[in-house]
Design an enzyme around this catalytic site. Structure first.
Site, PDB file in Angstrom:
ATOM      1  N   ASP A 163       2.842  14.696   1.535  1.00 26.60           N
ATOM      2  CA  ASP A 163       1.875  15.719   1.937  1.00 26.60           C
ATOM      3  C   ASP A 163       1.045  15.320   3.150  1.00 26.60           C
ATOM      4  OD1 ASP A 163       0.925  13.836  -0.143  1.00 26.60           O
ATOM      5  OD2 ASP A 163      -1.015  14.793   0.207  1.00 26.60           O
ATOM      6  N   ASP A 169       0.815  -1.219   0.000  1.00 26.59           N
ATOM      7  CA  ASP A 169       0.000   0.000   0.000  1.00 26.59           C
ATOM      8  C   ASP A 169       0.848   1.268   0.000  1.00 26.59           C
ATOM      9  OD1 ASP A 169      -2.373  -1.666   0.385  1.00 26.59           O
ATOM     10  OD2 ASP A 169      -1.713  -1.849   2.463  1.00 26.59           O
ATOM     11  N   GLY A 221      -4.181  -4.376  -4.640  1.00 27.05           N
ATOM     12  CA  GLY A 221      -4.788  -3.436  -5.562  1.00 27.05           C
ATOM     13  C   GLY A 221      -3.983  -2.164  -5.697  1.00 27.05           C
ATOM     14  N   HIS A 222      -4.083  -1.555  -6.860  1.00 30.50           N
ATOM     15  CA  HIS A 222      -3.461  -0.262  -7.110  1.00 30.50           C
ATOM     16  C   HIS A 222      -4.566   0.734  -7.457  1.00 30.50           C
ATOM     17  CE1 HIS A 222       0.548  -2.328  -8.423  1.00 30.50           C
ATOM     18  NE2 HIS A 222       0.464  -2.160  -7.130  1.00 30.50           N
ATOM     19  N   THR A 223      -4.533   1.884  -6.818  1.00 33.04           N
ATOM     20  CA  THR A 223      -5.438   2.958  -7.191  1.00 33.04           C
ATOM     21  C   THR A 223      -4.712   3.876  -8.156  1.00 33.04           C
ATOM     22  OG1 THR A 223      -6.581   2.876  -5.063  1.00 33.04           O
ATOM     23  CG2 THR A 223      -6.838   4.882  -6.362  1.00 33.04           C
ATOM     24  N   LYS A 266       2.336   2.300  -5.067  1.00 30.15           N
ATOM     25  CA  LYS A 266       3.048   1.834  -6.268  1.00 30.15           C
ATOM     26  C   LYS A 266       2.247   2.090  -7.535  1.00 30.15           C
ATOM     27  CE  LYS A 266       3.418  -2.362  -4.624  1.00 30.15           C
ATOM     28  NZ  LYS A 266       2.899  -2.104  -3.254  1.00 30.15           N
ATOM     29  N   GLN A 313       1.942  -6.193  -3.459  1.00 28.95           N
ATOM     30  CA  GLN A 313       2.375  -6.363  -2.074  1.00 28.95           C
ATOM     31  C   GLN A 313       3.748  -5.709  -1.867  1.00 28.95           C
ATOM     32  OE1 GLN A 313       1.295  -9.582  -3.554  1.00 28.95           O
ATOM     33  NE2 GLN A 313      -0.769  -9.367  -2.814  1.00 28.95           N
ATOM     34  N   THR A 341      -7.488  -0.909  -0.820  1.00 32.91           N
ATOM     35  CA  THR A 341      -8.067  -0.825  -2.162  1.00 32.91           C
ATOM     36  C   THR A 341      -8.945  -2.036  -2.446  1.00 32.91           C
ATOM     37  OG1 THR A 341      -6.145   0.401  -2.940  1.00 32.91           O
ATOM     38  CG2 THR A 341      -7.503  -0.652  -4.612  1.00 32.91           C
ATOM     39  N   THR A 342      -8.510  -3.207  -1.981  1.00 33.86           N
ATOM     40  CA  THR A 342      -9.228  -4.445  -2.278  1.00 33.86           C
ATOM     41  C   THR A 342     -10.331  -4.730  -1.269  1.00 33.86           C
ATOM     42  OG1 THR A 342      -7.287  -5.386  -3.347  1.00 33.86           O
ATOM     43  CG2 THR A 342      -8.960  -6.936  -2.591  1.00 33.86           C
ATOM     44  N   VAL A 380       3.301  13.935  -3.852  1.00 33.14           N
ATOM     45  CA  VAL A 380       2.625  14.799  -2.878  1.00 33.14           C
ATOM     46  C   VAL A 380       1.120  14.828  -3.154  1.00 33.14           C
ATOM     47  CG1 VAL A 380       4.607  16.252  -2.301  1.00 33.14           C
ATOM     48  CG2 VAL A 380       3.246  16.775  -4.336  1.00 33.14           C
ATOM     49  N   ARG A 427     -10.446  -2.410   4.326  1.00 30.96           N
ATOM     50  CA  ARG A 427     -10.058  -2.481   5.738  1.00 30.96           C
ATOM     51  C   ARG A 427      -9.193  -1.285   6.132  1.00 30.96           C
ATOM     52  NH1 ARG A 427      -7.357  -8.293   6.602  1.00 30.96           N
ATOM     53  NH2 ARG A 427      -6.350  -7.680   4.650  1.00 30.96           N
ATOM     54  N   PRO A 428      -9.398  -0.727   7.341  1.00 32.71           N
ATOM     55  CA  PRO A 428      -8.519   0.360   7.794  1.00 32.71           C
ATOM     56  C   PRO A 428      -7.102  -0.156   8.002  1.00 32.71           C
ATOM     57  CG  PRO A 428      -9.980  -0.348   9.571  1.00 32.71           C
ATOM     58  CD  PRO A 428     -10.444  -1.045   8.334  1.00 32.71           C
ATOM     59  N   THR A 451       2.725 -12.679   2.601  1.00 31.14           N
ATOM     60  CA  THR A 451       1.960 -13.144   1.451  1.00 31.14           C
ATOM     61  C   THR A 451       2.551 -14.478   0.989  1.00 31.14           C
ATOM     62  OG1 THR A 451       1.006 -12.451  -0.660  1.00 31.14           O
ATOM     63  CG2 THR A 451       3.343 -11.914  -0.286  1.00 31.14           C
TER      64      THR A 451
END
Length: 430
Positions: free
Chosen positions: A331, A13, A40-42, A16, A222, A297-298, A412, A301-302, A237
């Site tokens: 930032d 997270d 996951g990637h956002t 990437k 990951q 993302t997936t 940023v 979960r916090p 993982t």
């Protein structure tokens, strides 16, 4: 020819996706080399906001070939759903390829994942329940199915019958559901028909790109602290997310790697169970979570949040021979008056500068902190390194010094253009 690998430097997270999206604009080929749809990637670009789980982030560049590599485990249903979402945004899949050697996540892998996590009781790992671990396990047990099998009905039926027999014995012991091989065969055959045009031998594609001297980007999922060999075992993982895994999962020999970028957040986060020496269970941790939108993302979960851990960061740099450093989410730290960096651990009264092997020992270490003054000003609009507040530059330079790797990119913000490049992207591919 240049091959650039992007490696997660913490527990995942790290942002990437935005870095791969930035670099992919200059790449001829992007290869996702490991993991499954548990990561996951956002990506935020001029088309919108996208949550990618299997498809490489280069998919938004129509001139880039995108390969889901051999080291990935593919859930066909999840992949098709992801493709449908992207198709709604007019994304083309003409240059999307899936290695025919990549293994398949099957419905019984998800069920097995959930059952095994329940059996762990208080020792839960925090798996996403997507079946990734059991799929990798079957790969090593040599009872897995590969994407190539989905194109060959005879092989598919034969392999599935063998695997179903073994899985049903497992599920009977746990009062789980039985696998009906013929029903699953029809489902998988249908997936194979829909994905047939994309399932290819990836080795010739990659080798031809190397021979042509093309720019190739290896996209990780990951991160190194979750590596099954070198991570915080057993809270890891099931794959090799580092530079060695990038070579193995893409089919590119190690001498071809030109640059290895390690991506780190300006702080640290972790999802699920496992030791986390710098975790903050206070208002500062809450501030980092909310300002950084630290939710999976997936899974949604916090994420657990804490200060930057330079001991762990240096360990990752050494394991992966990092050539350049990427720091994301600088930032998020903007409002803090004081920022801390973990520079060592105290274990059983002894100062150590390395990560213990046992998770139980890492859970007990006392982090040794160095304090730096914050900058308490908005950096989100800064695009030039010299324009950053002096204390922000001091913080970044101290991280680079502690890790032992030079800075290349600082982000940023979440969008592609919210980046400060100390090393031009073109130079990274030189």
């Amino acid at each position: 020819m240049s091959v650039v690998a992007v490696i997660g430097g913490q527990w995942g997270d790290e942002g990437k996706g935005r870095i791969v999206d930035l670099l992919a604009q200059h790449a001829h080929m992007v290869i996702r080399y490991s993991g499954g749809n548990n990561a996951g990637h956002t990506v935020i670009n001029d088309r919108g906001v996208f949550k990618l789980h299997l498809i490489p982030a280069g998919i938004f560049n129509p001139s880039t070939a995108n390969i889901i590599g051999t080291g990935v485990v593919v859930d066909p249903a999840s992949l098709l759903e992801e493709m449908e979402t992207l198709a709604a945004a007019d994304v083309s899949f003409d240059r999307l390829y899936i290695s025919d050697r990549a293994h398949v996540i099957l419905p019984y892998h998800r069920e097995q994942d959930r059952l095994q996590e329940t059996l762990r009781g208080d020792g839960k790992i925090g798996t996403t329940g997507r079946g990734v671990g059991p799929a990798y396990s079957d790969k090593m047990e040599r009872i897995g199915l590969r994407m190539a099998d989905l194109r060959d009905e005879h092989t598919l039926r034969q392999q599935l019958a063998r695997a179903a027999s073994m899985k049903n014995a497992f599920f009977r012991a746990l009062n789980g559901p039985q696998v009906v091989a013929e029903e699953l065969f029809e489902q998988l055959r249908a997936y194979g028909q829909r994905l047939r045009a994309h399932i290819v031998p990836s080795h010739p594609l990659v080798q031809r790109a190397l021979q042509r001297g093309e720019r190739i980007l290896l996209e990780g999922a990951q991160a190194s602290l979750l590596d099954v060999d070198w991570g915080t075992y057993p809270y890891v993982t099931s794959s090799a997310p580092g530079a060695a895994g990038a070579c193995q999962g893409s089919g590119i020999g190690p001498r071809h790697l030109s640059r290895i970028l390690g991506v780190y957040k300006a702080y640290t986060t972790r999802v699920g169970g496992g030791p986390f020496p710098t975790e903050l269970r206070d208002e500062t941790g809450d501030l980092l979570r909310e300002r950084g939108h630290e939710y999976g993302t997936t899974t949604g979960r916090p994420r657990r949040c804490g200060w930057f851990d330079a001991v762990a960061a240096r360990y990752v740099a050494e394991l992966n021979s990092l050539t350049h450093l990427v720091i994301t989410k600088l930032d998020v730290l903007d409002p803090l008056p004081v920022i801390r960096i973990c520079t060592g651990y105290r274990l059983k009264g002894e100062l150590i500068d390395y990560m213990p092997t046992l998770a139980s020992e890492l859970e007990r270490v006392e982090p040794i902190y160095e304090e730096l003054p914050g900058w308490q000003s908005d950096t989100s609009a800064v695009r030039d390194y010299a324009a950053l507040p002096a204390n922000a530059r001091r913080y970044l330079e101290r991280l680079a010094e502690l890790i032992g790797v030079p800075l290349a990119i600082i982000s940023v913000g979440a969008s592609r253009d919210a980046s400060i490049t100390r090393v031009p992207v073109e130079a990274l591919f030189a």
